[in-house]
Design a protein around this motif. Structure first.
Motif, PDB file in Angstrom:
ATOM      1  N   PRO A 195      13.411 -48.179 -23.139  1.00  0.00           N
ATOM      2  CA  PRO A 195      13.646 -49.937 -22.959  1.00  0.00           C
ATOM      3  C   PRO A 195      14.417 -50.518 -23.565  1.00  0.00           C
ATOM      4  O   PRO A 195      14.929 -50.177 -24.238  1.00  0.00           O
ATOM      5  CB  PRO A 195      12.206 -50.545 -24.065  1.00  0.00           C
ATOM      6  N   ILE A 196      14.497 -52.162 -22.599  1.00  0.00           N
ATOM      7  CA  ILE A 196      15.372 -52.877 -22.982  1.00  0.00           C
ATOM      8  C   ILE A 196      14.494 -53.908 -22.923  1.00  0.00           C
ATOM      9  O   ILE A 196      14.216 -54.808 -22.206  1.00  0.00           O
ATOM     10  CB  ILE A 196      17.149 -52.869 -21.673  1.00  0.00           C
ATOM     11  N   ARG A 197      15.415 -54.676 -24.264  1.00  0.00           N
ATOM     12  CA  ARG A 197      15.066 -56.271 -24.346  1.00  0.00           C
ATOM     13  C   ARG A 197      16.357 -57.187 -23.688  1.00  0.00           C
ATOM     14  O   ARG A 197      16.722 -57.458 -23.527  1.00  0.00           O
ATOM     15  CB  ARG A 197      15.046 -56.570 -25.661  1.00  0.00           C
ATOM     16  N   SER A 198      16.232 -58.300 -22.958  1.00  0.00           N
ATOM     17  CA  SER A 198      16.622 -59.652 -22.679  1.00  0.00           C
ATOM     18  C   SER A 198      17.001 -60.043 -23.572  1.00  0.00           C
ATOM     19  O   SER A 198      17.279 -59.837 -25.008  1.00  0.00           O
ATOM     20  CB  SER A 198      15.876 -60.258 -21.263  1.00  0.00           C
ATOM     21  N   ALA A 199      17.874 -61.013 -23.459  1.00  0.00           N
ATOM     22  CA  ALA A 199      18.394 -62.221 -24.776  1.00  0.00           C
ATOM     23  C   ALA A 199      17.410 -62.812 -25.455  1.00  0.00           C
ATOM     24  O   ALA A 199      17.438 -63.527 -26.567  1.00  0.00           O
ATOM     25  CB  ALA A 199      19.336 -63.557 -23.844  1.00  0.00           C
ATOM     26  N   GLU A 200      16.151 -63.159 -24.676  1.00  0.00           N
ATOM     27  CA  GLU A 200      15.685 -63.949 -25.682  1.00  0.00           C
ATOM     28  C   GLU A 200      14.985 -62.755 -26.380  1.00  0.00           C
ATOM     29  O   GLU A 200      14.314 -63.492 -27.507  1.00  0.00           O
ATOM     30  CB  GLU A 200      14.333 -64.398 -24.195  1.00  0.00           C
ATOM     31  N   GLY A 201      14.837 -61.104 -26.380  1.00  0.00           N
ATOM     32  CA  GLY A 201      14.579 -60.875 -27.603  1.00  0.00           C
ATOM     33  C   GLY A 201      13.274 -60.279 -26.438  1.00  0.00           C
ATOM     34  O   GLY A 201      12.010 -59.076 -27.910  1.00  0.00           O
ATOM     35  N   LEU A 202      12.828 -60.026 -25.848  1.00  0.00           N
ATOM     36  CA  LEU A 202      11.803 -59.741 -25.447  1.00  0.00           C
ATOM     37  C   LEU A 202      12.093 -58.247 -24.527  1.00  0.00           C
ATOM     38  O   LEU A 202      12.762 -58.782 -23.331  1.00  0.00           O
ATOM     39  CB  LEU A 202      10.582 -60.737 -24.003  1.00  0.00           C
ATOM     40  N   CYS A 203      10.933 -57.428 -24.467  1.00  0.00           N
ATOM     41  CA  CYS A 203      11.240 -56.240 -24.229  1.00  0.00           C
ATOM     42  C   CYS A 203      11.086 -56.659 -22.473  1.00  0.00           C
ATOM     43  O   CYS A 203       9.599 -56.176 -21.726  1.00  0.00           O
ATOM     44  CB  CYS A 203      10.904 -54.962 -24.438  1.00  0.00           C
ATOM     45  N   ASP A 204      11.602 -56.688 -21.525  1.00  0.00           N
ATOM     46  CA  ASP A 204      11.251 -57.405 -19.856  1.00  0.00           C
ATOM     47  C   ASP A 204      12.185 -56.087 -19.100  1.00  0.00           C
ATOM     48  O   ASP A 204      12.159 -56.414 -17.678  1.00  0.00           O
ATOM     49  CB  ASP A 204      11.216 -58.476 -19.607  1.00  0.00           C
ATOM     50  N   ARG A 205      12.920 -55.201 -19.597  1.00  0.00           N
ATOM     51  CA  ARG A 205      13.548 -54.488 -18.637  1.00  0.00           C
ATOM     52  C   ARG A 205      13.394 -52.892 -18.808  1.00  0.00           C
ATOM     53  O   ARG A 205      13.236 -52.883 -20.351  1.00  0.00           O
ATOM     54  CB  ARG A 205      15.275 -55.196 -18.300  1.00  0.00           C
ATOM     55  N   LEU A 206      14.461 -52.507 -18.192  1.00  0.00           N
ATOM     56  CA  LEU A 206      13.985 -50.766 -18.632  1.00  0.00           C
ATOM     57  C   LEU A 206      15.697 -49.854 -18.033  1.00  0.00           C
ATOM     58  O   LEU A 206      15.910 -50.797 -16.791  1.00  0.00           O
ATOM     59  CB  LEU A 206      13.274 -49.875 -18.588  1.00  0.00           C
ATOM     60  N   MET A 207      16.732 -49.123 -18.158  1.00  0.00           N
ATOM     61  CA  MET A 207      17.546 -49.125 -18.107  1.00  0.00           C
ATOM     62  C   MET A 207      17.228 -47.530 -17.878  1.00  0.00           C
ATOM     63  O   MET A 207      16.218 -47.290 -18.672  1.00  0.00           O
ATOM     64  CB  MET A 207      18.663 -48.942 -19.263  1.00  0.00           C
ATOM     65  N   GLY A 208      17.395 -46.825 -16.566  1.00  0.00           N
ATOM     66  CA  GLY A 208      16.882 -45.124 -16.358  1.00  0.00           C
ATOM     67  C   GLY A 208      18.174 -44.572 -16.292  1.00  0.00           C
ATOM     68  O   GLY A 208      19.344 -44.858 -15.424  1.00  0.00           O
ATOM     69  N   ALA A 209      17.990 -43.184 -15.458  1.00  0.00           N
ATOM     70  CA  ALA A 209      18.471 -42.460 -15.116  1.00  0.00           C
ATOM     71  C   ALA A 209      18.295 -41.648 -14.241  1.00  0.00           C
ATOM     72  O   ALA A 209      17.367 -40.816 -14.363  1.00  0.00           O
ATOM     73  CB  ALA A 209      19.519 -41.543 -16.248  1.00  0.00           C
TER      74      ALA A 209
END
Length: 182
Positions: free
Chosen positions: A122-136
């Motif tokens: 999980p990754i948080r955006s500039a607004e501090g919300l977790c709305d992304r994820l980094m995957g491999a």
């Protein structure tokens, strides 16, 4: 000799970035620090419709599928499975800010298969919300390097599990288990 970063290496980088938070901010990620992993990495974002869409996709991952994946749905990579849906798992990673490791079987157009690991962080955006994820998406340790012109048709989820040492989104201030990783 060229060495790829493993899911363990990528997780360790992500874990160091987040500190005591449940997940790091997108702005904390320094591509130069993980340049060996960039071809295998992807970034997903939640859409207004509740889907997950590829925002960024590494070159090796696009080459494996024989097409550009940016802008496409995460759901496009998967074969149907009887027990669990990888898209639901990824949405859970975002909703609960809890990383997951998946073991996958990749089916190529020529009928061959290979085993992969997929890490979802999980990754948080500039607004501090977790709305992304980094995957491999990386080959499982012990799998031969793919030196084939064949492309992946789809992935099949064999197993998924939350990673040890993950902290819930609301941290309690207690020390975390530093030895837990993958």
């Amino acid at each position: 000799m060229y060495q790829r970063m493993t899911c363990r290496d990528i997780y360790a980088y992500w874990d160091a970035l987040r500190g005591e938070a449940a997940s790091p901010m997108r702005s904390q990620i320094e591509p130069a620090a993980i340049r060996m992993a960039l071809p295998d990495l992807f970034m997903l974002e939640s859409t207004a419709e509740g889907d997950l869409s590829f925002r960024l996709v590494g070159t090796r991952m696009c080459a494996l599928f024989g097409r550009e994946l940016r802008g496409h749905s995460f759901d496009d990579l998967w074969a149907g499975g009887p027990n669990s849906n990888p898209v639901d798992i990824a949405q859970g990673v975002i909703a609960h800010e809890s990383p997951v490791l998946m073991n996958l079987l990749g089916f190529f157009h020529d009928g061959e298969t290979s085993r992969f690991e997929m890490l979802l962080l999980p990754i948080r955006s500039a607004e501090g919300l977790c709305d992304r994820l980094m995957g491999a998406l990386v080959l499982e340790p012990g799998e031969p390097n793919l030196l084939t012109a064949q492309t992946l048709r789809y992935l099949y989820l064999e197993r998924s599990r939350p990673l040890k040492g993950a902290r819930p989104a609301a941290t309690t201030g207690t020390p975390r288990n530093q030895s837990a990783a993958l």
